[in-house]
Design a protein around this motif. Structure first.
Motif, short mmCIF file in Angstrom:
data_model
loop_
_atom_site.label_atom_id
_atom_site.label_comp_id
_atom_site.label_asym_id
_atom_site.label_seq_id
_atom_site.Cartn_x
_atom_site.Cartn_y
_atom_site.Cartn_z
N PHE A 37 11.41 60.75 80.09
CA PHE A 37 11.85 59.32 80.46
C PHE A 37 12.13 59.31 82.04
N ARG A 38 12.43 58.34 82.64
CA ARG A 38 12.65 58.44 84.08
C ARG A 38 13.85 57.27 84.20
N GLN A 39 14.63 57.33 85.24
CA GLN A 39 15.56 56.39 85.65
C GLN A 39 15.61 56.38 87.11
N ALA A 40 15.49 55.09 87.67
CA ALA A 40 15.50 54.76 89.12
C ALA A 40 16.77 54.59 89.29
N PRO A 41 17.20 54.69 90.56
CA PRO A 41 18.72 54.02 91.15
C PRO A 41 18.88 52.69 90.64
N GLY A 42 19.92 52.24 90.00
CA GLY A 42 20.28 50.97 89.51
C GLY A 42 19.69 50.55 88.49
N LYS A 43 18.76 51.21 87.83
CA LYS A 43 18.04 50.87 86.66
C LYS A 43 18.27 51.92 85.51
N GLU A 44 17.90 51.18 84.26
CA GLU A 44 18.25 51.64 83.08
C GLU A 44 16.95 52.81 82.73
N ARG A 45 17.41 53.90 82.21
CA ARG A 45 16.34 54.92 81.77
C ARG A 45 15.39 54.30 81.03
N GLU A 46 14.08 54.60 81.44
CA GLU A 46 13.02 54.13 80.59
C GLU A 46 11.90 55.10 80.07
N PHE A 47 11.33 54.72 78.88
CA PHE A 47 10.36 55.53 78.37
C PHE A 47 9.07 55.99 79.31
N VAL A 48 8.57 56.76 79.46
CA VAL A 48 7.40 57.27 80.33
C VAL A 48 6.24 57.35 79.49
N ALA A 49 6.41 58.65 78.67
CA ALA A 49 5.41 58.99 77.57
C ALA A 49 6.09 59.89 76.61
N GLY A 50 5.27 60.24 75.41
CA GLY A 50 5.74 61.02 74.43
C GLY A 50 4.74 61.58 73.57
N ILE A 51 4.97 62.76 73.04
CA ILE A 51 3.96 63.21 71.97
C ILE A 51 4.64 64.09 70.98
N ARG A 52 4.03 63.74 69.66
CA ARG A 52 4.25 64.45 68.68
C ARG A 52 3.76 65.83 68.56
N TRP A 53 4.49 66.75 68.58
CA TRP A 53 3.82 68.24 68.87
C TRP A 53 2.83 68.51 67.69
N ASN A 54 3.07 68.11 66.38
CA ASN A 54 2.36 68.75 65.34
C ASN A 54 0.99 67.90 65.44
N SER A 55 0.96 66.56 65.45
CA SER A 55 -0.16 65.95 65.50
C SER A 55 -0.85 65.94 66.75
N GLY A 56 -0.10 65.70 67.72
CA GLY A 56 -0.93 65.49 69.27
C GLY A 56 -0.70 64.04 69.63
N LEU A 57 -0.11 63.05 68.62
CA LEU A 57 -0.06 62.02 68.85
C LEU A 57 0.69 61.48 70.21
N THR A 58 -0.11 60.90 70.88
CA THR A 58 0.99 60.27 72.39
C THR A 58 1.04 58.75 72.61
N SER A 59 1.78 58.61 73.43
CA SER A 59 2.02 57.09 73.56
C SER A 59 2.63 57.07 75.10
N TYR A 60 2.33 56.02 75.82
CA TYR A 60 2.65 55.84 77.21
C TYR A 60 3.31 54.42 77.31
N GLU A 61 4.01 54.43 78.40
CA GLU A 61 4.38 53.26 79.04
C GLU A 61 3.29 52.61 79.63
N ASP A 62 3.17 51.36 79.76
CA ASP A 62 2.02 50.60 79.95
C ASP A 62 1.73 50.88 81.51
N SER A 63 2.73 50.84 82.48
CA SER A 63 2.55 51.16 83.89
C SER A 63 2.02 52.59 84.16
N VAL A 64 1.84 53.45 83.37
CA VAL A 64 1.50 54.98 83.57
C VAL A 64 0.24 55.17 82.83
N LYS A 65 -0.22 54.46 81.91
CA LYS A 65 -1.58 54.53 81.55
C LYS A 65 -2.35 54.74 82.31
#
Length: 126
Positions: A37-65
Motif C-alpha cells: 500500500f502507499r500513502q501520499a501526503p494528504g491522501k488516503e492509503r491506497e492499494f498498490v499490489a498484492g500477492i497470495r503466497w501459496n498460489s502466486g495470484l497477484t493483483s495490481y492497482e490500475d495506475s501501476v499495471k
C-alpha cells in the motif's frame, strides 16, 4: 509482524526504478496474502499490489499495471515490489502488510490486514 525495506535510494528521477522488499519477523509467509500500500501526503492509503503466497495470484492497482511487479522468493521468504518507470505521482510512503485471513475480494482493502511494516519513503522527482 512484517518489515519492509527499500533496496536502493529513496529519491529517484522520473523513469527510474526502485525495489522494495517485505519479510516476516519470525514466521513464514506461507498461507499469507501480502499487500503493498502507499500513502501520499494528504491522501488516503491506497492499494498498490498484492500477492497470495501459496498460489502466486497477484493483483495490481490500475495506475501501476505494467510498471510495478510484485513477486515472491520462497528461499528468502520475501516479497518484492519492483517499481519501474516511476512517476512523480508514485511519491508516497510505501507499506507492506500481511494477513492469513485476507480473502480475494478484500485484498485491496487495507482494513483486511493485521500486520504492517513500518513504511518506507519513495520520492520521484520530475
Amino acid at each position: 509482524e512484517v518489515s519492509c525495506r527499500r533496496l536502493g535510494g529513496g529519491l529517484v528521477q522520473a523513469g527510474g526504478s526502485l525495489r522494495l522488499s517485505c519479510a516476516p519477523s519470525g514466521d513464514t509467509f506461507r498461507g499469507y496474502v501480502v499487500g503493498w500500500f502507499r500513502q501520499a501526503p494528504g491522501k488516503e492509503r491506497e492499494f498498490v499490489a498484492g500477492i497470495r503466497w501459496n498460489s502466486g495470484l497477484t493483483s495490481y492497482e490500475d495506475s501501476v499495471k505494467g510498471r510495478f511487479t510484485i513477486s515472491k522468493d520462497k528461499d528468502k521468504n520475501t516479497v518484492y515490489l519492483q517499481m519501474n518507470s516511476l512517476k512523480p505521482e508514485d511519491t508516497a510512503v510505501y507499506y507492506c502488510a500481511a494477513d492469513r485471513n485476507v480473502i480475494l475480494s478484500s485484498m485491496r482493502d487495507s482494513r483486511a490486514y493485521d500486520s504492517w511494516g513500518q513504511g518506507t519513503q519513495v520520492t520521484v522527482s520530475s
